[in-house]
Design a protein around this motif. Structure first.
Motif, short mmCIF file in Angstrom:
data_model
loop_
_atom_site.label_atom_id
_atom_site.label_comp_id
_atom_site.label_asym_id
_atom_site.label_seq_id
_atom_site.Cartn_x
_atom_site.Cartn_y
_atom_site.Cartn_z
N ALA A 4 49.09 -2.31 -31.85
CA ALA A 4 49.48 -3.47 -31.04
C ALA A 4 48.52 -3.65 -29.86
CB ALA A 4 50.92 -3.29 -30.54
N VAL A 5 48.15 -2.55 -29.21
CA VAL A 5 47.19 -2.65 -28.10
C VAL A 5 45.84 -3.13 -28.62
CG1 VAL A 5 45.97 -1.39 -26.28
CG2 VAL A 5 48.35 -0.82 -26.81
N VAL A 6 45.40 -2.57 -29.74
CA VAL A 6 44.13 -2.97 -30.34
C VAL A 6 44.17 -4.44 -30.73
CG1 VAL A 6 42.66 -2.68 -32.38
CG2 VAL A 6 43.47 -0.67 -31.13
N SER A 7 45.29 -4.89 -31.28
CA SER A 7 45.44 -6.29 -31.65
C SER A 7 45.38 -7.19 -30.43
CB SER A 7 46.77 -6.49 -32.39
OG SER A 7 46.96 -7.83 -32.75
N GLY A 8 46.02 -6.75 -29.33
CA GLY A 8 45.95 -7.52 -28.09
C GLY A 8 44.54 -7.60 -27.54
N ALA A 9 43.81 -6.48 -27.60
CA ALA A 9 42.42 -6.47 -27.15
C ALA A 9 41.57 -7.40 -28.01
CB ALA A 9 41.86 -5.05 -27.19
N ARG A 10 41.82 -7.38 -29.30
CA ARG A 10 41.07 -8.27 -30.20
C ARG A 10 41.33 -9.73 -29.85
NH1 ARG A 10 42.32 -9.66 -36.51
NH2 ARG A 10 40.26 -10.50 -37.06
N GLU A 11 42.59 -10.04 -29.54
CA GLU A 11 42.94 -11.41 -29.17
C GLU A 11 42.21 -11.83 -27.90
OE1 GLU A 11 46.95 -14.12 -28.27
OE2 GLU A 11 47.14 -12.01 -28.86
N ARG A 12 42.12 -10.90 -26.92
CA ARG A 12 41.40 -11.20 -25.68
C ARG A 12 39.92 -11.41 -25.96
NH1 ARG A 12 41.53 -13.82 -21.61
NH2 ARG A 12 43.65 -13.02 -21.24
N PHE A 13 39.31 -10.54 -26.74
CA PHE A 13 37.89 -10.68 -27.06
C PHE A 13 37.60 -11.93 -27.88
CE2 PHE A 13 37.75 -5.83 -26.75
CZ PHE A 13 37.28 -5.86 -25.45
N SER A 14 38.63 -12.43 -28.57
CA SER A 14 38.46 -13.64 -29.39
C SER A 14 38.71 -14.91 -28.60
CB SER A 14 39.41 -13.59 -30.60
OG SER A 14 39.14 -12.47 -31.41
N GLY A 15 39.01 -14.78 -27.31
CA GLY A 15 39.21 -15.95 -26.47
C GLY A 15 40.66 -16.31 -26.24
N GLY A 16 41.58 -15.49 -26.75
CA GLY A 16 43.00 -15.77 -26.56
C GLY A 16 43.55 -15.12 -25.31
N ASP A 17 44.84 -15.25 -25.14
CA ASP A 17 45.54 -14.67 -24.00
C ASP A 17 46.70 -13.85 -24.54
OD1 ASP A 17 46.41 -14.02 -21.51
OD2 ASP A 17 47.35 -15.96 -21.09
N PRO A 18 46.48 -12.57 -24.81
CA PRO A 18 47.50 -11.76 -25.47
C PRO A 18 48.75 -11.56 -24.62
CG PRO A 18 45.74 -10.37 -24.64
CD PRO A 18 45.28 -11.79 -24.48
#
Length: 288
Positions: A79-93
């Motif tokens: 879940a943390v990794v997924s949130g970090a991926r979302e941030r790096f992809s331009g999202g707001d986890p």
């Protein structure tokens, strides 16, 4: 530790990611109490202190608890990794989006948890041997397993492959990331140890201050150590995602330009990856 600073900057921007390991710890505690306590109570009176009549139930309950806790640990790490991926992809986890991201990978998380638990139990069995050579071998195997599997969770999240494919893929990426992999594991470990020292000191002072002081000191000390553990595990997961992205794309995630990744990876391409922080450099346009 530039990598730790870069990971810390991401965490500062998305502090809710640190809540995920806490939720994981609470879920693990609930499993231990929900399964372990009833089993312990039911076997306590079967025979004298849990002799042969209660041992099978205790073993089965223990295995179930270990499996459940392993799944929970991997799940919230994902879940943390997924949130970090979302941030790096331009999202707001958010907590919700991170958990949803991990839940959608449950079909690969559970098989990996089974493999990780099995290997971990074998390594612990070797480490518990009375033979000093076997204990040393067990420690070396444990260290090697940690290095080999460092990028497995990002692989589960992004590529959604099975446990053996993910393990092989992590080993493949290890050839390119071994330097930063080892540095990160040792570095985050040192940071965690140093940061935990105040908690250890508080526990020691409280223990020497009498009954009331011991309770207060131990409570505050362990709370501090738990907080340090949460932060370090979150920083590690964020860095794992950044390292995976760089290893697979050759591009440096935003915020990690000065983290030393390019030095470790023999000056691979540094194209603009996933500019999700509102500008041309770092969070909100600034650099770290």
């Amino acid at each position: 530790m530039d990598t730790a600073k870069a990971s810390w900057a991401v965490l500062q921007h998305d502090r809710e990611l640190a809540v995920l390991p806490i939720l994981g710890a609470l879920a693990s505690l609930a499993v231990v109490l929900g399964i372990g306590l009833p089993i312990w109570l039911s076997t306590e009176g079967i025979d004298d202190g849990g002799s042969s009549g209660s041992e099978p139930m205790l073993w089965i309950g223990g295995i179930i608890i270990l499996f459940a806790v392993t799944v929970i640990t991997v799940f919230f790490n994902a879940a943390v990794v997924s949130g970090a991926r979302e941030r790096f992809s331009g999202g707001d986890p958010t907590i919700s989006s991170a958990i949803k991201g991990a839940f959608s990978r449950l079909h690969v998380i559970v098989p990996w948890a089974i493999l990780a638990l099995t290997v971990g139990m074998i390594i612990r069995l070797i480490q518990s041997s009375d033979n000093i050579v076997a204990r040393i071998l067990g420690s070396l195997l444990n260290m090697a397993w940690g290095v080999l599997t460092f990028l497995v969770v990002p692989i589960l999240v992004v590529e959604q492959t099975g446990p053996f494919q993910s393990l092989g893929r992590s080993g493949e990426l290890l050839r390119h990331t071994w330097g930063e992999n080892l540095i990160a594991q040792v570095g985050f470990g040192i940071i965690g140890f140093v940061a935990a020292i105040p908690g250890i000191i508080i526990i020691a002072i409280g223990a020497s201050a009498g009954s009331v002081g011991a309770v207060v000191g131990v409570t505050i000390g362990f709370a501090w150590i738990a907080l340090v553990s949460v932060v370090v595990s979150t920083l590690t997961a964020i860095f794992q995602m950044a390292l995976y992205l760089y290893a697979t794309t050759g591009q440096v995630p935003m915020g990690f330009e000065q983290s030393g990744l390019t030095d470790t990876f023999n000056e691979r391409s540094q194209g603009p990856l996933m500019r999700g922080f509102g500008g041309g450099g770092g969070f909100g346009g600034g650099r770290f």
